[in-house]
Design a protein around this motif. Structure first.
Motif, PDB file in Angstrom:
ATOM      1  N   GLU A 266      90.712  52.011  83.111  1.00 27.24           N
ATOM      2  CA  GLU A 266      90.555  52.208  84.356  1.00 27.24           C
ATOM      3  C   GLU A 266      90.038  53.721  84.169  1.00 27.24           C
ATOM      4  O   GLU A 266      90.353  54.508  83.599  1.00 27.24           O
ATOM      5  CB  GLU A 266      91.908  52.242  85.192  1.00 27.24           C
ATOM      6  N   HIS A 267      88.997  54.089  85.070  1.00 27.72           N
ATOM      7  CA  HIS A 267      88.876  55.709  85.010  1.00 27.72           C
ATOM      8  C   HIS A 267      89.203  56.056  86.106  1.00 27.72           C
ATOM      9  O   HIS A 267      88.902  55.999  86.958  1.00 27.72           O
ATOM     10  CB  HIS A 267      87.278  56.115  85.180  1.00 27.72           C
ATOM     11  N   ALA A 268      90.713  56.683  85.763  1.00 24.65           N
ATOM     12  CA  ALA A 268      91.799  57.042  86.761  1.00 24.65           C
ATOM     13  C   ALA A 268      91.513  58.164  87.573  1.00 24.65           C
ATOM     14  O   ALA A 268      91.510  58.108  88.657  1.00 24.65           O
ATOM     15  CB  ALA A 268      92.777  57.259  86.259  1.00 24.65           C
ATOM     16  N   THR A 269      91.199  59.505  87.070  1.00 27.70           N
ATOM     17  CA  THR A 269      90.915  60.787  87.604  1.00 27.70           C
ATOM     18  C   THR A 269      89.804  60.884  86.732  1.00 27.70           C
ATOM     19  O   THR A 269      89.661  61.231  85.519  1.00 27.70           O
ATOM     20  CB  THR A 269      92.133  61.286  87.305  1.00 27.70           C
ATOM     21  N   GLU A 270      89.387  62.158  87.690  1.00 34.28           N
ATOM     22  CA  GLU A 270      88.376  63.416  88.008  1.00 34.28           C
ATOM     23  C   GLU A 270      88.861  64.937  88.073  1.00 34.28           C
ATOM     24  O   GLU A 270      89.059  64.516  89.478  1.00 34.28           O
ATOM     25  CB  GLU A 270      87.249  62.800  87.336  1.00 34.28           C
TER      26      GLU A 270
END
Length: 651
Positions: free
Chosen positions: A417-421
């Motif tokens: 999962e690309h969770a946060t940026e």
């Protein structure tokens, strides 16, 4: 003597690095890697900004512009200005017996001359004493700058023997603090600038607009006397004799032969496959001195062995290639359940000698290491900037600015999962504290292990910890506690800590348990990722499919995006498939770009992009396009870490 064959400052500097380079420089048939290096370009841009800031200190200064290759005309213009008793000249030109120099800033008061060489290198003006070390030599990293000014002073003194010259380095003072916002943005780098520095100054800019002085004038009279007296970089010959040796060989286009050695590793006159139209100075040296073919000169060298301090001595003894090394040269000392540093070097040598292209994995140690990791796994990467001229007030030159992070999570069921940026591209905002708040919020959603690649993220968070200590942020205690929990302290500080959730360094994991011959000894993520991708059937099968089919989420790539392409059985690095910026823009739209960028695919381009985003004149559409490029690049950095983890797990 041909005007084109004068020995200039840049050519003198090149000769000091390696005299043979004087033969290759400025010849179109010789490849020069430095002409297309984004990190060097970013550094040069910072230097040009500092030079323009320095000129602001002399509002009556006269710049000698244009006619860069008409040396005689430049000298005439200079001599005409020097007829005045008092004058400040930018880029004053002097020519003496085939030696040609230009001075960043020359201040003339009668026959008293202040000679300033402006550099973007930083110094603590409060603590500086001398560039001559306690053991008698020049202190590390300063020799090239001091020799540069020694060359200038020598030529000027020969042209004007009656002058009393005081030489200075005008440097960035890291003790200073910016007292106004937007100093960096006042000096825009642009290809359309008529100035040699490529800088467009903000319209109507005055010295008072720039607040307190960020530069320090450091006297180097003693250091130059020391150079003239002892010539510490080449003690077998006097400084003057060295100058004229360089001058004569360059003027006559004759090659000075410098013995090949470990210094060749950083030679810019290099291409792996030289042709008549694209020659390699590097290959010319190695083939002529060792009487070998160009193909033989491409063999891995002793200096390519990872982190090997014995390379220089072995090369000097006549061992040049990895194929010539024996176990007694490397002296490997094994360690249980990990690859020791010396063992890693020997593995590299053995695999090269045996032409073994398979990876070496310390599987038991890796299993043991991975058994301590706690799911869900968090992978983070920061993009940061340290610029000479601060973007905001209250900041020191070269103070750390953390403007972006990406955060991937790998769940126990293998979902990625690309969770946060986070990206703060706002003009004139110091992003660090918001950056840490966003990171805290992201990483406190679970108690899983956190991964970084190498020391950068730990170092940056230590620096922000110090910035918080000096701040009035209402939540600074909580933010510092968070930093202490996920890092360990660095440097000589009064307070030390080792966080209970200290980030795991994936670089260290690679170093301790994995070696692949394809990396040529490098452990950088840009070297490890292609090696891992090419040796893993699992990764090739997974990432050659679109995002929507592989249990991976992305915040910046479409669902039909494929991260890896395979050509003739070899995986192309995902970084090489990043899309160009402004692909669908018309010529008219491209004409008004402020950034003048076309791709963000490495750290140098990322820090340049952030600097460009700080210019208020940039249109919103361009700003969004650059932000999009930054987000894709940073996401790929953490996904690369995920891929390395997935490979280790698949083993």
């Amino acid at each position: 003597m041909s005007k084109e064959r004068y020995l200039t400052k840049s050519r003198f500097k090149l000769g000091l690095e390696c005299p043979t380079k004087l033969f290759y420089t400025r010849k179109s048939e010789y490849v020069n890697q430095q002409l297309s290096n984004p990190f060097l370009e970013a550094l040069a841009e910072g230097g040009f900004q500092v030079e323009e800031l320095a000129r602001m200190q002399y509002p009556d200064g006269v710049a000698i512009l244009g006619d860069d290759w008409n040396y005689d005309l430049l000298v005439q213009k200079t001599e005409k200005l020097l007829q005045q008793d008092n004058v400040v000249i930018f880029e004053a030109a002097f020519l003496y017996d085939g030696l040609f120099i230009r001075v960043d800033i020359l201040e003339k008061k009668g026959n008293h001359i202040n000679l300033f060489e402006v550099k973007a290198k930083s110094i603590s003006a409060n603590n500086h004493e001398s560039f001559i070390g306690k053991r008698g030599g020049l202190t590390g990293g300063w020799s090239a700058y001091l020799y540069d000014v020694a060359f200038q002073e020598y030529v000027i003194q020969k042209c004007h023997p009656d002058w009393k010259i005081k030489p200075y380095l005008k440097l960035v003072n890291k003790d200073a603090v910016a007292t106004v916002d937007g100093i960096n943005q006042s000096f825009k780098i642009s290809k359309s600038s008529e100035l040699r520095t490529g800088i467009l100054k903000k319209e109507g800019l005055e010295l008072d607009d720039l607040g307190e002085n960020l530069l320090a004038d450091i006297s180097i009279e003693q250091e130059l006397e020391f150079i003239y007296r002892t010539n510490p970089l080449n003690e077998g010959v006097s400084f003057e004799a060295l100058l004229f040796m360089f001058r004569d060989h360059y003027a006559q286009d004759k090659k000075l032969i410098e013995p090949i050695g470990s210094q060749c590793k950083s030679c810019e006159f290099y291409t792996e496959t030289p042709t008549l139209e694209a020659k390699s100075g590097y290959h010319d040296c190695w083939t002529s001195q060792l009487q070998i073919s160009k193909q033989a000169a491409n063999q891995p060298k002793v200096y390519d062995v990872w982190n090997f301090r014995g390379a220089k001595q072995l090369i000097e003894s006549g061992k040049y290639f990895i194929s010539e090394l024996s176990e007694s040269d490397i002296k490997p000392i094994p360690e249980a359940y990990k690859i020791s540093n010396s063992e890693r070097r020997w593995i590299q040598v053995e695999k090269q000698q045996e032409k073994d292209t398979t990876p070496f994995i310390e599987l038991d140690g890796l299993k043991q290491e991975m058994s301590t990791w706690v799911y869900p796994l968090n992978f983070i990467d920061f993009e940061t900037s340290m610029v000479a001229l601060p973007f905001t007030s209250g900041r020191h030159p070269y103070e750390q600015t953390a403007f972006q992070f990406s955060h991937h999570i790998v769940h126990e069921d293998d979902r990625v999962e690309h969770a946060t940026e986070y990206l703060n591209a706002a003009v004139g905002e110091f992003p660090n504290f918001e950056f840490v708040r966003a990171l805290k919020q992201a990483l406190e959603k679970n108690e899983g292990s956190i991964f970084r690649y190498h020391n950068h993220e730990n170092t940056v968070l230590n620096q922000i910890h110090d910035q918080l200590a000096d701040s009035n942020e209402p939540d600074k205690t909580e933010l510092q506690a968070f930093i202490e929990r996920i890092t360990h302290s660095t440097g000589s500080r009064t307070k030390t800590w080792q966080g209970e959730r200290d980030m795991i360094d994936l670089y260290r994991v690679v170093k301790d348990y994995y070696y692949h011959p394809m990396t040529n000894g490098s452990i950088s993520i840009k070297a490890i990722l292609p090696a891992v991708l090419n040796s893993s059937v699992f990764l090739k099968e997974k990432y050659a499919n679109p995002i929507e089919d592989i249990q991976v989420t992305s915040k910046n790539f479409n669902e039909d995006h494929v991260f890896i392409n395979i050509k003739e059985g070899v995986v192309i690095s995902p970084y090489k498939t990043l899309p160009a910026l402004f692909e669908d823009w018309s010529e008219d739209q491209l004409e008004v770009l402020v950034s003048e960028m076309n791709l963000i695919a490495d750290g140098g381009a990322a820090l340049t992009a952030y600097s460009k985003l700080q210019f208020e004149t940039m249109q919103e559409r361009e700003r969004l396009e650059i932000a999009k490029g930054l987000l894709k690049y940073c996401e790929l950095d953490t996904l690369a870490m995920v891929m390395i983890y997935e490979y280790f797990k698949s083993l």
